[in-house]
Structure formats: C-alpha cells, structure tokens
Scaffold this active site. Structure first.
Site, PDB file in Angstrom:
ATOM      1  CD  GLU A 214      69.178   1.762 -14.302  1.00  5.93           C
ATOM      2  OE1 GLU A 214      68.296   2.160 -13.517  1.00  5.93           O
ATOM      3  OE2 GLU A 214      69.152   0.625 -14.822  1.00  5.93           O
ATOM      4  CD  GLU A 215      68.701  -2.520 -15.759  1.00  2.00           C
ATOM      5  OE1 GLU A 215      68.506  -2.745 -14.545  1.00  2.00           O
ATOM      6  OE2 GLU A 215      67.808  -2.148 -16.529  1.00  2.00           O
TER       7      GLU A 215
END
Length: 363
Positions: A214-215
């Site tokens: 996600e990051e």
C-alpha cells in the site's frame, strides 16, 4: 477485545513494502479457524469456514506493509546507500537504528548516519533539510567487501525500523512500529473471529483481504479488489493522529476519542448512506467515534471503491501518533472501538440496508 499478543506479533514482524512474508506468517498464526490463501504479491485472503457463497460479499481490507528502505548501493567505505519504501520525512530518520535483512534471512542491526555536531559548519547547523541521498546506513563495517562477504548484505536487501512493541497497561497505551497498518490487520482478524460463529445469521459473506504494498501505490489492493469482487467494504487504517498539531474542535484524529470515520481524502469520497449507517451504529451501541475530512492522504479505499460495479467503502481509522516514523503510540481502547464498529455494522446489515447503501433504491 484486541489481543495484545496479536498486536505484538504483527507490529514486530518484518515487512517493508514488497517483503511482507513475515507478516503473512504472523497473520496465519492468529487466524486459527479461518480459511487462508495467499497470492504471488503476499496478499492474503481469509474466508469463513461456513461461508454461503450466494450472498453479497463484504470485504475487510488492511495493508500489511510498513514504510521501510532498500539497499541501493554498498559504498567502498562500507556504508549502505538507501532508498525509501513509502513516505518518510527525512528529518525524522538520522541516528535511528534499523534492521537489514540479507538474502539468507539474517537480520543485521544498523544505524542511519548522522553527522555529529562537532563536524557541522554554522551553515549546516542552521539547515534542517535533508535528502535520502545524504543518509546512509552503517552496520559497523569498514569496507564494501566486509559488508558483502561477512554481513551478506547486497543491493536490493530490505530494511525496516528497529523497534519492539510494548504495552503500558496502566494507561492503556501501545508503543511500537508499523501501527500503519498492522493495527488494521489486527482489526480484520478480531472482526472475523467475533463473527465466525454467526455466519448463518449474517446477510453477507465476510472476506478478509490483507493487502501488500500500500505504501508504494496501493498495489496490493488493486489485486485483492479484483479477486474478492466485493459488494461492500471496510478499510481499516492506522490513521495519523493530529491531536498534538491542531486545537480541540479542529483535530479529527485524537487518541482515546474512538474510531475515526473518514469522509474524504485524496483517494475517495465516502458513500453518504454508509456513513449515516456507521453513525447510527455508533449511537445505538455507544461506540466512541470521530469524523475526519482529510486534505491529503489516501487509503486502499481509493482502489477498492472503483472496482467492477463501484463499491461503497467505509474507512475506519485507529488514531496513531507519529506514523511514517520509527515510533508510534496508540490507545488500545481505540483499536477496540474500531473492531466493535466493524462487527456491529456487519451484524446489522439486511437486504434493505444493503440495497440502500449500494444506492439500488434510487431509481
């Protein structure tokens, strides 16, 4: 209740973006009774053992990765040049310890370099700006050969912050790393466990999706949303607490004030019917909550709500201080408010409510 051992194991796990295998193992350890599978990206899918298969699909999302680093080069003097995996502010990094994992799985302690004040010019003392190119990791070696041959560290090896979980029972405060978003992973596990014996009475089939990367661009959720094909979803987040940066009445992510319900950020605008339902649940069950409209930031909701026929998403956040740095604080009671909200939202669903949230009753 949020299990402290689950929080400890998941937050301590090594898992920068793209290197989440240890987190996958920790999830597996604490998902007893659920059916699990994973894919080639380290995404993990959890289903109830008695899922019907003919009901609307309710997806619970949280991302497994944490902000970390990767070895970009090994310099002649033994220092490691690094790149970031996720968004750090450079001034929060110098002089902190990290863990480098080599290809053998060995973990080596390192320190992000910082020039002692004795060697700084007056101009350097006044300049607080930094770039990632200026920061290195020192593992105690003195040459490239030593790093590669003795330490087994090479280009491409991942690095995470070196922080261990602890709990202050007197004050109900958790301390550790990766609260963004291992706390969300804990919420998936605890929500599914709470509902496991109620499968027959639910109006939906609940699927947990632990998304990787996600990051670095919500990449895992791009895949999980296509695989799960949800009709509705909750995204759990370790949201940045803002209670030390804004005055009372302006702050929207305060520790010990309950689950944060997000109306908007850079990635999505919330479904108004879903938001109204969440507030109805909060009032009915006396669940502490706080509303947030974010000027920036994003979550996996940005990918999930755009899947196939459009997916109503409720973003629930656990206010966590100092996310995207080494050290985080959160209140255990806020984790539990988030779990309670998710459980009661799912329990309270019926066909009419689902149609309304999905806006099937508009035309």
């Amino acid at each position: 209740m949020a299990d402290l051992k689950t929080i400890e194991d998941l937050t301590n796990a090594f898992g920068p973006s793209g290197f989440e295998e240890e987190v996958v193992k920790a999830v597996q350890k604490h998902c007893e009774g659920l059916n699990l599978r994973n894919d080639a990206m380290y995404n993990v899918y959890a289903t109830m053992p008695d899922a019907k298969g003919n009901r609307p699909v309710f997806m619970l999302d949280a991302h497994t990765d944490e902000c970390g680093f990767m070895v970009q080069n090994v310099e002649d003097n033994g220092l490691l040049s690094i790149i970031t995996l996720g968004g750090f502010h450079m001034t929060s990094l110098p002089a902190h310890s990290v863990i480098v994992r080599n290809s053998k799985g060995e973990k080596i302690k390192g320190i992000i370099t910082s020039k002692p004040v004795h060697f700084l010019t007056a101009a350097q003392k006044a300049d607080n700006s930094l770039t990632i190119e200026e920061l290195k990791v020192d593992v105690g070696a003195s040459s490239r050969e030593e790093v590669e041959e003795d330490y087994g560290i090479h280009i491409g090896d991942p690095i995470m912050p070196d922080v261990t979980f602890s709990y202050d029972e007197k004050h109900g405060i958790c301390s550790g790393k990766a609260f963004d978003n291992r706390l969300g992973c804990v919420c998936i596990i605890e929500t599914m466990k709470a509902l496991m014996k109620e499968t027959d009475s639910l109006a939906v089939d609940v699927v947990g999706a632990f998304a990787s990367q996600e990051e670095v661009g919500m990449r895992g959720a791009t895949v999980t949303a296509q695989q799960v094909k949800p009709d509705l979803a909750i995204v759990f987040e370790g949201s940045p607490a803002d209670d030390f940066y804004y005055r009372t009445g302006v702050a929207q992510g305060c520790m010990k004030k309950g689950v944060q319900i997000r109306h908007m950020d850079n990635s999505y605008v919330a479904n108004d019917a879903f938001m109204a339902y969440a507030h109805e649940i909060a009032d009915k069950y006396d669940i502490k909550c706080q509303d947030a409209v974010r000027r920036g930031g994003s979550t996996n909701a940005g990918k999930i709500h755009l899947t196939h026929q459009a997916v109503p998403v409720l973003v629930l956040g656990i206010p966590s201080r100092y996310v995207h740095t080494h050290y985080n604080f959160c209140a255990k009671e806020d984790i539990e408010s988030t779990i309670n909200m998710a459980v009661e939202v799912i329990r309270g669903l019926n066909e009419e409510r689902i149609r309304h949230i999905m806006r099937q009753d508009v035309l």
